[in-house]
Design a protein around this motif. Structure first.
Motif, mmCIF file in Angstrom:
data_model
loop_
_atom_site.group_PDB
_atom_site.id
_atom_site.type_symbol
_atom_site.label_atom_id
_atom_site.label_comp_id
_atom_site.label_asym_id
_atom_site.label_seq_id
_atom_site.Cartn_x
_atom_site.Cartn_y
_atom_site.Cartn_z
ATOM 1 N N LYS A 72 22.591 15.615 32.436
ATOM 2 C CA LYS A 72 22.681 15.971 33.849
ATOM 3 C C LYS A 72 22.326 14.767 34.730
ATOM 4 N N HIS A 73 21.310 14.043 34.337
ATOM 5 C CA HIS A 73 20.899 12.846 35.079
ATOM 6 C C HIS A 73 22.022 11.818 35.108
ATOM 7 N N LEU A 76 24.786 12.963 37.413
ATOM 8 C CA LEU A 76 24.409 12.781 38.815
ATOM 9 C C LEU A 76 24.491 11.315 39.228
ATOM 10 N N GLU A 79 28.091 10.520 39.653
ATOM 11 C CA GLU A 79 28.585 11.114 40.902
ATOM 12 C C GLU A 79 28.132 10.283 42.113
#
Length: 85
Positions: A72-73, A76, A79
């Motif tokens: 997830k990190h 992100l 992104e």
């Protein structure tokens, strides 16, 4: 080699351990408490497991949570990088 200055007595799964490290003693106690909670949670869900099996399942569960957080990190960060271009 790092010098370990903190020796902290903790209880995990009704067993006494001495954890040694450089981190703040409260942090060490907090981590030990989380491990204790997780291993007891696994034990409650799977009655009859011996300590080794509970420990292994706890390690697998914690590593799964860690890998998901890392993924997830990274997503992100990717992104954010794409938004910056």
């Amino acid at each position: 080699m790092a010098e370990y200055r903190n020796r902290i007595a903790v209880e995990i799964n009704d067993q006494q351990y001495t954890l040694v490290g450089e981190d703040d003693p409260e942090h060490i106690r907090y981590v030990a408490r989380l491990v204790d909670e997780k291993i007891k949670e696994i034990g409650m869900k799977s009655a009859g497991l011996d300590t080794t099996r509970k420990a292994v399942l706890t390690a697998v569960n914690v590593m799964d949570e860690y890998v998901k957080l890392v993924e997830k990190h990274e997503a992100l960060l990717k992104e954010l990088d794409q938004q910056g271009n």
